[in-house]
Structures are given as structure tokens and as C-alpha cells.
Design an enzyme around this catalytic site. Sequence first.
Site, PDB file in Angstrom:
ATOM      1  N   TYR A 118      11.102   8.814   1.176  1.00  0.00           N
ATOM      2  CA  TYR A 118      11.077   7.767   0.143  1.00  0.00           C
ATOM      3  C   TYR A 118      11.742   8.173  -1.168  1.00  0.00           C
ATOM      4  CZ  TYR A 118       7.859   5.680   3.447  1.00  0.00           C
ATOM      5  OH  TYR A 118       7.313   5.141   4.588  1.00  0.00           O
ATOM      6  N   HIS A 134       4.468  -4.579   9.146  1.00  0.00           N
ATOM      7  CA  HIS A 134       4.498  -4.464  10.593  1.00  0.00           C
ATOM      8  C   HIS A 134       3.393  -5.231  11.307  1.00  0.00           C
ATOM      9  CE1 HIS A 134       7.419  -1.560   9.381  1.00  0.00           C
ATOM     10  NE2 HIS A 134       6.508  -0.784   8.805  1.00  0.00           N
ATOM     11  N   ARG A 157       4.931  11.023  -2.429  1.00  0.00           N
ATOM     12  CA  ARG A 157       4.654  10.677  -1.028  1.00  0.00           C
ATOM     13  C   ARG A 157       5.919  10.851  -0.177  1.00  0.00           C
ATOM     14  NH1 ARG A 157       4.682   4.529   1.195  1.00  0.00           N
ATOM     15  NH2 ARG A 157       4.057   4.985   3.332  1.00  0.00           N
ATOM     16  N   GLU A 181      12.783  -9.384   1.174  1.00  0.00           N
ATOM     17  CA  GLU A 181      12.005  -8.246   1.686  1.00  0.00           C
ATOM     18  C   GLU A 181      12.836  -6.980   1.468  1.00  0.00           C
ATOM     19  OE1 GLU A 181      11.124  -8.629   5.878  1.00  0.00           O
ATOM     20  OE2 GLU A 181      10.661  -6.488   6.058  1.00  0.00           O
ATOM     21  N   ARG A 230       7.629   0.717  13.410  1.00  0.00           N
ATOM     22  CA  ARG A 230       8.250   0.194  12.177  1.00  0.00           C
ATOM     23  C   ARG A 230       9.421  -0.735  12.466  1.00  0.00           C
ATOM     24  NH1 ARG A 230       5.797   3.489   8.175  1.00  0.00           N
ATOM     25  NH2 ARG A 230       5.351   5.550   8.970  1.00  0.00           N
ATOM     26  N   ASP A 279       2.243 -15.542   6.419  1.00  0.00           N
ATOM     27  CA  ASP A 279       1.946 -16.951   6.137  1.00  0.00           C
ATOM     28  C   ASP A 279       2.064 -17.249   4.648  1.00  0.00           C
ATOM     29  OD1 ASP A 279       1.550 -17.434   8.813  1.00  0.00           O
ATOM     30  OD2 ASP A 279      -0.639 -17.450   8.717  1.00  0.00           O
ATOM     31  N   PRO A 318       0.777  -1.237   0.000  1.00  0.00           N
ATOM     32  CA  PRO A 318       0.000   0.000   0.000  1.00  0.00           C
ATOM     33  C   PRO A 318       0.809   1.288   0.000  1.00  0.00           C
ATOM     34  CG  PRO A 318      -0.226  -1.182   2.093  1.00  0.00           C
ATOM     35  CD  PRO A 318       0.459  -2.102   1.137  1.00  0.00           C
ATOM     36  N   ASN A 319       0.301   2.231  -0.763  1.00  0.00           N
ATOM     37  CA  ASN A 319       0.815   3.603  -0.867  1.00  0.00           C
ATOM     38  C   ASN A 319       2.078   3.724  -1.724  1.00  0.00           C
ATOM     39  OD1 ASN A 319      -1.218   4.772   0.910  1.00  0.00           O
ATOM     40  ND2 ASN A 319      -0.179   3.691   2.553  1.00  0.00           N
ATOM     41  N   HIS A 358      12.946  -2.532   1.572  1.00  0.00           N
ATOM     42  CA  HIS A 358      12.367  -1.258   1.996  1.00  0.00           C
ATOM     43  C   HIS A 358      13.210  -0.122   1.440  1.00  0.00           C
ATOM     44  CE1 HIS A 358       9.658  -3.248   4.777  1.00  0.00           C
ATOM     45  NE2 HIS A 358      10.675  -4.023   5.111  1.00  0.00           N
ATOM     46  N   LEU A 359      12.529   0.935   1.032  1.00  0.00           N
ATOM     47  CA  LEU A 359      13.237   2.129   0.568  1.00  0.00           C
ATOM     48  C   LEU A 359      13.965   2.798   1.732  1.00  0.00           C
ATOM     49  CD1 LEU A 359      10.091   3.102  -1.342  1.00  0.00           C
ATOM     50  CD2 LEU A 359      12.277   3.016  -2.522  1.00  0.00           C
ATOM     51  N   SER A 360      13.231   2.975   2.827  1.00  0.00           N
ATOM     52  CA  SER A 360      13.804   3.593   4.021  1.00  0.00           C
ATOM     53  C   SER A 360      14.372   2.502   4.923  1.00  0.00           C
ATOM     54  CB  SER A 360      12.713   4.376   4.766  1.00  0.00           C
ATOM     55  OG  SER A 360      11.738   3.478   5.279  1.00  0.00           O
ATOM     56  N   ASN A 377       8.155  -5.530  -1.264  1.00  0.00           N
ATOM     57  CA  ASN A 377       8.094  -4.411  -0.329  1.00  0.00           C
ATOM     58  C   ASN A 377       6.679  -4.419   0.243  1.00  0.00           C
ATOM     59  OD1 ASN A 377       7.965  -2.092   1.163  1.00  0.00           O
ATOM     60  ND2 ASN A 377       9.052  -0.816  -0.324  1.00  0.00           N
ATOM     61  N   ALA A 427       3.333  -0.904   4.757  1.00  0.00           N
ATOM     62  CA  ALA A 427       2.861  -0.953   6.152  1.00  0.00           C
ATOM     63  C   ALA A 427       2.447  -2.359   6.590  1.00  0.00           C
ATOM     64  CB  ALA A 427       1.710   0.026   6.342  1.00  0.00           C
ATOM     65  N   ARG A 471      13.373   4.628  12.223  1.00  0.00           N
ATOM     66  CA  ARG A 471      12.156   5.440  12.214  1.00  0.00           C
ATOM     67  C   ARG A 471      11.303   5.152  13.456  1.00  0.00           C
ATOM     68  NH1 ARG A 471       9.444   4.846   6.580  1.00  0.00           N
ATOM     69  NH2 ARG A 471       8.265   6.616   7.417  1.00  0.00           N
TER      70      ARG A 471
HETATM   71  C1  DQA Z   1       8.414   1.025   3.632  1.00  0.00           C
HETATM   72  C2  DQA Z   1       8.534   1.236   5.144  1.00  0.00           C
HETATM   73  C3  DQA Z   1       7.194   1.002   5.834  1.00  0.00           C
HETATM   74  O1  DQA Z   1       7.311   1.238   7.222  1.00  0.00           O
HETATM   75  C4  DQA Z   1       6.148   1.962   5.279  1.00  0.00           C
HETATM   76  O2  DQA Z   1       4.884   1.672   5.855  1.00  0.00           O
HETATM   77  C5  DQA Z   1       6.085   1.958   3.800  1.00  0.00           C
HETATM   78  C6  DQA Z   1       7.306   1.868   3.032  1.00  0.00           C
HETATM   79  C7  DQA Z   1       9.729   1.392   2.896  1.00  0.00           C
HETATM   80  O3  DQA Z   1       9.859   1.004   1.747  1.00  0.00           O
HETATM   81  O4  DQA Z   1      10.580   2.084   3.456  1.00  0.00           O
HETATM   82  O5  DQA Z   1       5.012   2.134   3.215  1.00  0.00           O
HETATM   83  O6  DQA Z   1       8.152  -0.351   3.388  1.00  0.00           O
END
Ligand code: DQA
Length: 144
Positions: free
Chosen positions: A23, A80, A18, A101, A114, A87, A10-11, A103-105, A74, A77, A110
Site C-alpha cells: 500500500y 469483495h 500497514r 471506486e 480480491r 446497494d 476498514p484498515n 484501490h491503491l493496489s 475505496n 475489504a 493479488r
Molecule cells: C484495497 C484492496 C482491498 O483488497 C483491501 O482489502 C484493502 C485495500 C486497496 O486499496 O488496494 O483494504 O482496497
Amino acid sequence: MRSVLVLNGPNLGRLGSREPDIYGSVSYADLVELLDSTGAELGLSVETRQTDSEAELIGWLHGAVDAGTDVVLNPAAFTHYSYALRDAAAMLTKGGLRLIEVHLSNPHAREEFRHTSVISGVATGVIAGFGVNSYVLALRQLAS
Ligand code: DQA
């Protein structure tokens, strides 16, 4: 040619606009292009998808299990708190496929919520904190 699915939660479709301070300013369309060209360079057939829906993401992981496809994920959210996604991810790695897995950040630098990933325990590996390069590094690992 080996196939890899790059799945985004998501997002992440809003990448570029964003919270660019966190990011980065690369758009989602630019990310897709970068992963296509990185895949071509590495001899991988890369398909990148994004959804805001947990059910759709789980369905895509089921599809990867059935097709025998490695995944770069990725979970955004969902990282978490989604035990359902965990699963589904476990089905891949316990079945001998690889799931990285990304993540950008760096979530560990943070907010406290997270710091927990319910996905990492069933992932093959985790790459975080390098912006879009986290994905590129994951593809390089899958190609090696
Ligand atoms: C994220 C980190 C997550 O905590 C956050 O909810 C995201 C992006 C990242 O790529 O840094 O949506 O997965």
C-alpha cells in the site's frame, strides 16, 4: 465550488504502516493533505473520511445521495463481499451522481478473493493499482 466526498473503508486509517510493500509508505494524514491540495488545484471542495464500520460507510453514502455529492470510494475489504455497500452505492449512481471506486493496489494481481468486486458493477468507473495517485486520478476525472 463543487463538493466531493472521499470515503475510505476498514484498515485504511493505518496507511503508511500497514503492509507498505503493497500500500506504500504515504500515511493516511498525508493522503488527506494530498487530496485537500489536489481539490484546491482542481476547484473542488474535498472532504476525506475513513471508517472501519460498514454501517457508518453506508450512512455516509446515504448522506451523499441526499446532498447530491459525487463520491470517490475505496471500500477496502468490503469491496469483495458487502452487498449492503453495493446497494448504497447503487443509490448514488442510479440517482445520476458519480461514484468512482478506487484501490491503491491492483486487486486483480493479488489473491483470488480480491478479484471479485461487488461494487464495480454499480460504480461509474474504477481506478486501481496506482497507489495514492488512484485517488488523484479520480478527482481529476470528477473535475473534468
Ligand atoms: C484495497 C484492496 C482491498 O483488497 C483491501 O482489502 C484493502 C485495500 C486497496 O486499496 O488496494 O483494504 O482496497
